[in-house]
Design an enzyme around this catalytic site. Sequence first.
Site, PDB file in Angstrom:
ATOM      1  N   ASP A  11       0.825  -1.305  -0.139  1.00 39.20           N
ATOM      2  CA  ASP A  11      -0.013   0.078  -0.097  1.00 39.20           C
ATOM      3  C   ASP A  11       0.809   1.343  -0.109  1.00 39.20           C
ATOM      4  O   ASP A  11       1.761   1.379   0.731  1.00 39.20           O
ATOM      5  CB  ASP A  11      -0.846  -0.124   1.274  1.00 39.20           C
ATOM      6  CG  ASP A  11      -1.996  -0.953   1.154  1.00 39.20           C
ATOM      7  OD1 ASP A  11      -2.241  -1.432  -0.001  1.00 39.20           O
ATOM      8  OD2 ASP A  11      -2.770  -1.181   2.133  1.00 39.20           O
ATOM      9  N   ASP A 130     -13.999  -5.974  -5.151  1.00 44.36           N
ATOM     10  CA  ASP A 130     -14.026  -6.065  -3.811  1.00 44.36           C
ATOM     11  C   ASP A 130     -15.494  -6.721  -3.711  1.00 44.36           C
ATOM     12  O   ASP A 130     -16.231  -6.208  -3.894  1.00 44.36           O
ATOM     13  CB  ASP A 130     -13.782  -4.856  -3.011  1.00 44.36           C
ATOM     14  CG  ASP A 130     -12.330  -4.251  -2.891  1.00 44.36           C
ATOM     15  OD1 ASP A 130     -11.721  -5.200  -3.391  1.00 44.36           O
ATOM     16  OD2 ASP A 130     -12.187  -3.104  -2.925  1.00 44.36           O
TER      17      ASP A 130
END
Lengths: 251, 194
Positions: A11, A130
Site C-alpha cells: 500500500d 471487492d
Amino acid sequence: MLAKRIIPCLDIKDGRTVKGTNFVNLRDAGDPVELGAVYAEQGADELVFLDITATVDNRKTLVDLVRNVARNVNIPFTVGGGISSVADVSALLNAGADKVSVNSSAVRNPALINELALQFGSQCIIVAIDTRFVGGEHIVHTHGGRKPTDFRTIQWAKEVEDRGAGEILLTSMDTDGTKAGFANILTSEISDNSSIPIIASGGAGSMEHFYDVFTDGKADAGLAASIFHFKEIDIIELKKYLKEKGISIRL
Amino acid sequence: MKTVIIKYNAGNVQSVMYALDRLGVNYLWTDDENEICSADKVIFPGVGEASTAMAYLKEKGLDKVIPGLKQPVLGTCVGMQLMCKHSEENNTDCMGIFDINVKRFDSSSFKVPHVGWNNIYNFKSELTAGLTEQSYMYFVHSYYAELSDYTIAECDYVQPFSAMLHKDNFYAAQFHAEISGKEGAAILNNFLRL
C-alpha cells in the site's frame, strides 16, 4: 508447468509504503522500491502497488515511483488505485508498469474496461473486485468495501472478462484482515466460470491458507500484504512448503 | 557495441529498456533503417496485436528490413510471432523468417491467455548457456509458435510449444526475458554477448 503465483501487495501513500514492516535489513522500510526489490529477491512472482491516496496531486509522485520500481525490479508488477482513464493508464505503462488494476472506476463506467483493453491489450488490464456477502448474496462493493453496488459478484466477474479484462483480483471483504483463510468457495466458483486468471486476496494467515486457495479455491495466484510485511510468513518458506505439498511453484 | 531496439507500434517497451539499463547496455530506440542496419545487435520487442503491428511494419518498410538483417536479432513475444510465417491472430501474414505458424491456444480446458511463470526446457542454443533446464520465465500470450526444427527451448501449456527459436542470425523468445528475474536477464546478456 504453469506455476501458481505468490504476490505481495504494497500500500502506497504519497509515494511511501504505508503499513509498517519489520524487515530489519531494510535501510528504509517506507521505501516501496527497496521493499519491492527485496520481495523480488525472495522469490515473489509479481508485485502489486496500491496507491491509497490516489488524488490528482499525488499522480506525479506515483508515476515517479513506478519509474523507480521498473528500473530496479526484474519481475512483473501491477499498479492500482484511483485509475479512471486511458490517460492514467498510459502514464503508468509508459513509466514501466507491466499491468494496471482498475476497481471503482470500472464499476462506475464498465465501458472503461473495453476501452482500456482495446487501447493497451487485455494482458495489462486487471479488474479488481471487492466483494462482501450481504443478504445471502455476494455483492460487489467499492470504497474499500464500505459501499455496496448493484452488481452481483459472480455476474460482474463474467462481465469484466467479456469486456476484456486480462485477470481478476478478487478481494473478499468478509475474510480480509481475519487471517482465517481466503474465500475459497466463492473464488472457486468464479475461477470455474472464467477463462482468465483469478488472483485471490483477503484472509491469508498461514501457509495452509495458500495451499487451500490453490486447491479448493482454484486460484491462479494468491495475494497478501501484512503477513509478508511483518514476516509472519516468509515467501521462500511458503514456496518450499507449497512445492512439497505438490503445488506447481517457481523456486 | 551498438544495440538497437526497433521502434514500432507494438506497445510498451519501457521494461525492455530498463532491463538493458540494469545490464549496463546503451541502446538506441529507433525505426530508422540506417541505424537498425548498422547496429551490432537488434532487439525486436512486441506487445500487442499481430495484424496492427504487421501493418505498421509494412508502412515503415521494416517488414523488408528485418528479414534482411545480418547481425544477431532477438525478437520477443509478439516480435517473435511476427518473425514466423503466419499468425491465426486476425489471420495475419507475417515476415516468414521462421517457416512456421502461430496458432491460438485451445481454451476448451485451459485458461487463455497463458499468464505467469512457466518452465522452459530442451535447451539447444548459446542463449540458454548457464541456465538450468526447467528455469522459469514469465509468459503472457494467447498465441503460440508450434514446435519445429528452429525450436531451441520448449514450454508446455495446453501442449508443448516453442519458447525460443533460432535460425542463422535470428533468435526469438515468446516469454518476457526483461521481467523474468535473474534467469531472464541471463538470456538477454547471452544474446548481447553473441
